[in-house]
Each structure stands twice: as C-alpha cells, then as structure tokens.
Scaffold this motif. Structure first.
Motif, PDB file in Angstrom:
ATOM      1  N   ALA A   1     -12.857   5.599  -5.491  1.00 25.00           N
ATOM      2  CA  ALA A   1     -13.104   4.207  -5.877  1.00 25.00           C
ATOM      3  C   ALA A   1     -11.796   3.544  -6.305  1.00 25.00           C
ATOM      4  CB  ALA A   1     -14.135   4.145  -6.996  1.00 25.00           C
ATOM      5  N   ALA A   2     -10.915   4.312  -6.944  1.00 24.76           N
ATOM      6  CA  ALA A   2      -9.632   3.763  -7.381  1.00 24.76           C
ATOM      7  C   ALA A   2      -8.757   3.397  -6.184  1.00 24.76           C
ATOM      8  CB  ALA A   2      -8.909   4.772  -8.269  1.00 24.76           C
ATOM      9  N   ALA A   3      -8.789   4.228  -5.131  1.00 22.19           N
ATOM     10  CA  ALA A   3      -8.002   3.937  -3.936  1.00 22.19           C
ATOM     11  C   ALA A   3      -8.527   2.685  -3.240  1.00 22.19           C
ATOM     12  CB  ALA A   3      -8.027   5.124  -2.979  1.00 22.19           C
ATOM     13  N   VAL A   4      -9.848   2.560  -3.152  1.00 25.54           N
ATOM     14  CA  VAL A   4     -10.445   1.367  -2.545  1.00 25.54           C
ATOM     15  C   VAL A   4     -10.095   0.132  -3.375  1.00 25.54           C
ATOM     16  CG1 VAL A   4     -12.635   0.227  -1.974  1.00 25.54           C
ATOM     17  CG2 VAL A   4     -12.303   2.648  -1.428  1.00 25.54           C
ATOM     18  N   ALA A   5     -10.090   0.272  -4.687  1.00 27.09           N
ATOM     19  CA  ALA A   5      -9.728  -0.846  -5.566  1.00 27.09           C
ATOM     20  C   ALA A   5      -8.268  -1.252  -5.357  1.00 27.09           C
ATOM     21  CB  ALA A   5      -9.973  -0.471  -7.024  1.00 27.09           C
TER      22      ALA A   5
ATOM     23  N   LEU B   1       0.824  -1.211   0.000  1.00 27.29           N
ATOM     24  CA  LEU B   1       0.000   0.000   0.000  1.00 27.29           C
ATOM     25  C   LEU B   1       0.861   1.264   0.000  1.00 27.29           C
ATOM     26  CD1 LEU B   1      -2.916  -1.079   2.369  1.00 27.29           C
ATOM     27  CD2 LEU B   1      -2.927  -0.915  -0.133  1.00 27.29           C
ATOM     28  N   LEU B   2       1.971   1.224   0.706  1.00 26.91           N
ATOM     29  CA  LEU B   2       2.889   2.373   0.665  1.00 26.91           C
ATOM     30  C   LEU B   2       3.436   2.547  -0.750  1.00 26.91           C
ATOM     31  CD1 LEU B   2       4.800   1.914   4.041  1.00 26.91           C
ATOM     32  CD2 LEU B   2       3.054   3.626   3.492  1.00 26.91           C
ATOM     33  N   ALA B   3       3.706   1.438  -1.426  1.00 28.85           N
ATOM     34  CA  ALA B   3       4.190   1.510  -2.804  1.00 28.85           C
ATOM     35  C   ALA B   3       3.095   1.982  -3.762  1.00 28.85           C
ATOM     36  CB  ALA B   3       4.705   0.147  -3.244  1.00 28.85           C
ATOM     37  N   LYS B   4       1.839   1.822  -3.367  1.00 28.19           N
ATOM     38  CA  LYS B   4       0.712   2.249  -4.203  1.00 28.19           C
ATOM     39  C   LYS B   4       0.251   3.656  -3.827  1.00 28.19           C
ATOM     40  CE  LYS B   4      -0.907  -2.358  -5.289  1.00 28.19           C
ATOM     41  NZ  LYS B   4      -2.012  -3.002  -5.915  1.00 28.19           N
ATOM     42  N   ASP B   5       1.173   4.457  -3.325  1.00 23.31           N
ATOM     43  CA  ASP B   5       0.961   5.881  -3.078  1.00 23.31           C
ATOM     44  C   ASP B   5       0.097   6.235  -1.871  1.00 23.31           C
ATOM     45  OD1 ASP B   5       2.604   6.589  -5.180  1.00 23.31           O
ATOM     46  OD2 ASP B   5       0.949   6.593  -6.628  1.00 23.31           O
ATOM     47  N   PHE B   6      -0.007   5.351  -0.895  1.00 25.61           N
ATOM     48  CA  PHE B   6      -0.647   5.726   0.363  1.00 25.61           C
ATOM     49  C   PHE B   6       0.447   6.255   1.278  1.00 25.61           C
ATOM     50  CE2 PHE B   6      -3.797   2.826  -1.347  1.00 25.61           C
ATOM     51  CZ  PHE B   6      -4.974   3.497  -1.077  1.00 25.61           C
ATOM     52  N   ASP B   7       0.139   7.346   1.985  1.00 24.49           N
ATOM     53  CA  ASP B   7       1.145   7.964   2.853  1.00 24.49           C
ATOM     54  C   ASP B   7       1.527   7.054   4.014  1.00 24.49           C
ATOM     55  OD1 ASP B   7       1.138  10.234   1.286  1.00 24.49           O
ATOM     56  OD2 ASP B   7      -0.422  11.202   2.488  1.00 24.49           O
ATOM     57  N   ASP B   8       0.550   6.369   4.580  1.00 25.78           N
ATOM     58  CA  ASP B   8       0.778   5.472   5.711  1.00 25.78           C
ATOM     59  C   ASP B   8      -0.416   4.544   5.777  1.00 25.78           C
ATOM     60  OD1 ASP B   8       1.994   4.324   7.877  1.00 25.78           O
ATOM     61  OD2 ASP B   8       2.053   6.147   9.091  1.00 25.78           O
ATOM     62  N   CYS B   9      -0.305   3.488   6.518  1.00 29.33           N
ATOM     63  CA  CYS B   9      -1.424   2.573   6.701  1.00 29.33           C
ATOM     64  C   CYS B   9      -1.103   1.597   7.818  1.00 29.33           C
ATOM     65  CB  CYS B   9      -1.734   1.814   5.411  1.00 29.33           C
ATOM     66  SG  CYS B   9      -0.404   0.724   4.890  1.00 29.33           S
ATOM     67  N   VAL B  10      -2.157   0.976   8.317  1.00 30.94           N
ATOM     68  CA  VAL B  10      -2.031  -0.095   9.300  1.00 30.94           C
ATOM     69  C   VAL B  10      -2.992  -1.186   8.870  1.00 30.94           C
ATOM     70  CG1 VAL B  10      -2.337  -0.786  11.706  1.00 30.94           C
ATOM     71  CG2 VAL B  10      -1.440   1.459  11.180  1.00 30.94           C
ATOM     72  N   VAL B  11      -2.498  -2.422   8.828  1.00 36.14           N
ATOM     73  CA  VAL B  11      -3.312  -3.566   8.441  1.00 36.14           C
ATOM     74  C   VAL B  11      -3.392  -4.504   9.635  1.00 36.14           C
ATOM     75  CG1 VAL B  11      -3.500  -5.546   6.879  1.00 36.14           C
ATOM     76  CG2 VAL B  11      -2.569  -3.374   6.045  1.00 36.14           C
TER      77      VAL B  11
END
Length: 189
Positions: free
Chosen positions: A159-163, A129-139
């Motif tokens: 919708a593209a981000a959710v996809a 997700l970081l590689a897909k241009d999200f600044d940060d995330c937690v899974v």
C-alpha cells in the motif's frame, strides 16, 4: 420600354449570378466541413489507435515477462516512443493537409502540444519514482489517464508503494488517483 426590358434582364442575370454564388459557397463550405470533420475523426482515431496499441503491447509484454528485466522496461519505452511518433506523424499530416481548416490545424497543434507536455511529465514522474526507491519504471500518459509499469515483488506492491506512485502522479499532473493504472511487473521466481 426597351430600357426597362434591358434593365430587367440585367437584374435577373445579376440575381441569378448571386444565387449561383450563394449556392456554390454553401456547397463548398458543406464539403469543407465534411472534410474537416473527417480529418478530426481520423485524428481522434489515430490517437486512440496509438494509445490502444501501446497499452496492448505493454499488457502483452507484462504477460510475457516472467521476470523484471531491464529489457522489459527498455522495450516498453521503445513502444511508447513508437506509438507517439506514429500519432505525431498522423497529426502533422492532418495539419499540413491542403484542405485542412484552421480549426483542424489548431486541434492538431493542441494535440501535439499535449503530447510534448505528457512526454516531459512522463520523464519527471519516472525520475521521481526512481528517487522513491523503485528499481525501474515506465510511465505513459494520455487524455484517458496515466499508466505506470513498475517492478513488483511476488506478493505484489505494498500500500505504501502504491501511495508513493499515486503521490508522484498527482503532484506532477492534473490527473487524479482514479485516472491512474498501475501495472505490476513481477520478478521471476
């Protein structure tokens, strides 16, 4: 006649001992089965409690977080790790218990193995997700599904981000899109 009487008494005594042994074995196995089922119930309750604690904390932090800050995601990761550590500790205790049956030990080991797999997959998905241009995330993964917290603009995720998120989850795990829960962490305005 004395021989027959002695033989009958010995046979009756042996029969009595065999019956007592059968009863004691049944009684012991019955109590052991209750202890094993109690351990399995305790193990399931511990896993559920740890998962619920994590999700509640994550939701509370989402509500409290007015802005997307690195502290929010660091806190969520710490909470995830603490929940996992607590669950692992309970599983290890259940497996190491004196009265634990092989079934209980095997179940605890499967749960521990699943948590280790989930931890690795969580890290892989976060990196994707970081590689897909999200600044940060937690899974966070559990037997119930996958929860992903990502920063979102004020108007929400596109919708593209959710996809992209759904694609990363389904590509790396056996979970489907229906098993996915996305938490949008909005920036302060």
């Amino acid at each position: 006649m004395k021989k027959n009487l002695k033989r009958n008494i010995v046979m009756a005594a042996v029969l009595l001992f065999v019956c007592a042994a059968v009863y004691l074995n049944w009684s012991y196995n019955n109590r052991q089965g209750e202890a094993d089922s109690a351990m399995v119930r305790a193990e399931d309750a511990a896993m559920t409690a740890a998962n619920e604690h994590y999700l509640e904390t994550l939701a509370r932090e989402e509500q409290e977080a007015e802005g997307t800050t690195p502290a929010y995601f660091a806190s969520a990761r710490l909470t995830r790790q603490q929940s996992r550590d607590e669950a692992l500790s309970l599983l290890e205790t259940a497996a190491a218990g004196e009265g634990a049956s092989q079934e209980t030990i095997d179940s605890a080991m499967r749960s521990i193995s699943a948590m280790a797999t989930w931890s690795l997959q969580e890290t892989q998905i976060e990196n994707l997700l970081l590689a897909k241009d999200f600044d940060d995330c937690v899974v966070y993964m559990s037997g119930d599904g996958v929860t992903v917290a990502v920063p979102a603009p004020a108007e929400g995720l596109s919708a593209a981000a959710v996809a992209r998120i759904t694609d990363a989850i389904t590509a790396e795990t056996d979970f489907t899109a229906a098993d996915l829960r996305i938490i949008e962490v909005r920036a302060e305005e």
